[in-house]
Design a protein around this motif. Structure first.
Motif, mmCIF file in Angstrom:
data_model
loop_
_atom_site.group_PDB
_atom_site.id
_atom_site.type_symbol
_atom_site.label_atom_id
_atom_site.label_comp_id
_atom_site.label_asym_id
_atom_site.label_seq_id
_atom_site.Cartn_x
_atom_site.Cartn_y
_atom_site.Cartn_z
ATOM 1 N N SER A 59 0.830 -1.214 0.000
ATOM 2 C CA SER A 59 0.000 0.000 0.000
ATOM 3 C C SER A 59 0.863 1.263 0.000
ATOM 4 O O SER A 59 0.461 2.295 -0.537
ATOM 5 N N GLU A 60 2.063 1.188 0.567
ATOM 6 C CA GLU A 60 2.976 2.335 0.593
ATOM 7 C C GLU A 60 3.872 2.397 -0.646
ATOM 8 O O GLU A 60 4.280 3.476 -1.066
ATOM 9 N N ASN A 61 4.220 1.229 -1.190
ATOM 10 C CA ASN A 61 5.195 1.141 -2.281
ATOM 11 C C ASN A 61 4.856 -0.103 -3.105
ATOM 12 O O ASN A 61 5.246 -1.206 -2.736
ATOM 13 N N PRO A 62 4.138 0.048 -4.205
ATOM 14 C CA PRO A 62 3.676 -1.128 -4.951
ATOM 15 C C PRO A 62 4.753 -1.838 -5.777
ATOM 16 O O PRO A 62 4.469 -2.879 -6.375
ATOM 17 N N ALA A 63 5.973 -1.321 -5.823
ATOM 18 C CA ALA A 63 7.042 -1.998 -6.568
ATOM 19 C C ALA A 63 7.475 -3.243 -5.792
ATOM 20 O O ALA A 63 7.840 -3.153 -4.623
ATOM 21 N N VAL A 64 7.414 -4.408 -6.449
ATOM 22 C CA VAL A 64 7.765 -5.671 -5.793
ATOM 23 C C VAL A 64 8.637 -6.509 -6.718
ATOM 24 O O VAL A 64 8.727 -6.249 -7.916
ATOM 25 N N ALA A 65 9.234 -7.537 -6.144
ATOM 26 C CA ALA A 65 9.955 -8.545 -6.911
ATOM 27 C C ALA A 65 9.604 -9.904 -6.339
ATOM 28 O O ALA A 65 9.305 -10.030 -5.143
ATOM 29 N N ILE A 66 9.628 -10.897 -7.197
ATOM 30 C CA ILE A 66 9.407 -12.278 -6.771
ATOM 31 C C ILE A 66 10.493 -13.127 -7.400
ATOM 32 O O ILE A 66 10.751 -13.017 -8.603
ATOM 33 N N VAL A 67 11.117 -13.965 -6.595
ATOM 34 C CA VAL A 67 12.112 -14.913 -7.087
ATOM 35 C C VAL A 67 11.580 -16.315 -6.844
ATOM 36 O O VAL A 67 11.148 -16.644 -5.740
ATOM 37 N N VAL A 68 11.612 -17.124 -7.888
ATOM 38 C CA VAL A 68 11.293 -18.542 -7.792
ATOM 39 C C VAL A 68 12.570 -19.256 -8.221
ATOM 40 O O VAL A 68 13.065 -19.034 -9.328
ATOM 41 N N ASP A 69 13.105 -20.072 -7.322
ATOM 42 C CA ASP A 69 14.399 -20.675 -7.608
ATOM 43 C C ASP A 69 14.412 -22.152 -7.302
ATOM 44 O O ASP A 69 13.578 -22.649 -6.549
ATOM 45 N N ARG A 70 15.369 -22.815 -7.945
ATOM 46 C CA ARG A 70 15.580 -24.238 -7.678
ATOM 47 C C ARG A 70 17.033 -24.404 -7.266
ATOM 48 O O ARG A 70 17.945 -24.018 -7.997
ATOM 49 N N TYR A 71 17.219 -24.974 -6.090
ATOM 50 C CA TYR A 71 18.558 -25.348 -5.636
ATOM 51 C C TYR A 71 18.689 -26.852 -5.790
ATOM 52 O O TYR A 71 17.738 -27.600 -5.539
ATOM 53 N N ASP A 72 19.872 -27.275 -6.148
ATOM 54 C CA ASP A 72 20.154 -28.696 -6.259
ATOM 55 C C ASP A 72 21.636 -28.880 -5.942
ATOM 56 O O ASP A 72 22.453 -28.007 -6.261
ATOM 57 N N HIS A 112 9.736 -8.629 -11.750
ATOM 58 C CA HIS A 112 9.556 -7.304 -11.166
ATOM 59 C C HIS A 112 8.225 -6.764 -11.658
ATOM 60 O O HIS A 112 7.847 -6.990 -12.811
ATOM 61 N N GLY A 113 7.533 -6.062 -10.794
ATOM 62 C CA GLY A 113 6.265 -5.483 -11.216
ATOM 63 C C GLY A 113 5.666 -4.604 -10.155
ATOM 64 O O GLY A 113 6.284 -4.307 -9.132
ATOM 65 N N ARG A 114 4.442 -4.210 -10.420
ATOM 66 C CA ARG A 114 3.684 -3.393 -9.484
ATOM 67 C C ARG A 114 2.565 -4.253 -8.936
ATOM 68 O O ARG A 114 1.886 -4.951 -9.685
ATOM 69 N N ALA A 115 2.395 -4.212 -7.638
ATOM 70 C CA ALA A 115 1.397 -5.056 -6.981
ATOM 71 C C ALA A 115 0.144 -4.253 -6.657
ATOM 72 O O ALA A 115 0.218 -3.062 -6.336
ATOM 73 N N GLU A 116 -0.964 -4.928 -6.752
ATOM 74 C CA GLU A 116 -2.256 -4.390 -6.318
ATOM 75 C C GLU A 116 -2.826 -5.364 -5.299
ATOM 76 O O GLU A 116 -2.602 -6.576 -5.398
ATOM 77 N N ILE A 117 -3.588 -4.847 -4.373
ATOM 78 C CA ILE A 117 -4.260 -5.692 -3.387
ATOM 79 C C ILE A 117 -5.722 -5.787 -3.800
ATOM 80 O O ILE A 117 -6.439 -4.778 -3.832
#
Length: 146
Positions: A64-77, A89-94
């Motif tokens: 709500s204060e800062n809609p800039a977000v990042a999401i990482v999906v990773d695979r470790y092996d 990277h993107g802008r989030a909405e609730i």
């Protein structure tokens, strides 16, 4: 926006890490369940125990204060030839109600059977409008751990 390889990688892996930041740019990262539909990634708030009420969750306050977000999906092996990740990277909405909210909840329910007994319809959905993607490593999904 997502390549076919990136989309398949995201569809095969089951957990991501959502990074938000407050208005002072203090980061906050939490593991999340997610689903991608088109150019949007959805995350629901669920009924797992939380330390504070849903309306006070840091990730929602930050968005709500800062809609800039990042999401990482990773695979470790242990075999480092299998390491790979996708960062969005993107802008989030609730979303608190409406068709998009309900459709996202249905997609999340179908992806995560653990949500079945939870009454998540009353909870917000975070909709991340994907603006940029970066990926690295081995994004093959054959035999990928889920």
């Amino acid at each position: 926006m997502l390549s076919d390889r990136e989309f398949r990688f995201l569809a095969a892996l089951r957990i991501g890490h959502l990074a938000t930041a407050d208005r002072g740019a203090i980061p906050h990262v939490v593991p999340v369940c997610f689903v991608v539909s088109g150019d949007t990634l959805y995350v629901t708030i669920d009924e797992k125990p939380k330390r504070r009420p849903v309306t006070k969750l840091k990730r929602l306050k930050n968005i709500s204060e800062n809609p800039a977000v990042a999401i990482v999906v990773d695979r470790y092996d242990e075999d480092w030839a299998r390491l790979g990740w996708v960062m969005l990277h993107g802008r989030a909405e609730i979303l608190t109600h409406g068709t998009e909210h309900d459709d996202a909840q249905a997609l999340l329910h179908s992806r995560y059977p653990q949500l079945g007994p939870m009454l998540i319809a009353k909870y917000p959905v975070i909709a991340v409008r994907i603006e940029r993607t970066t990926s690295w490593g081995n994004l093959s999904v054959q035999g990928a751990p889920t």
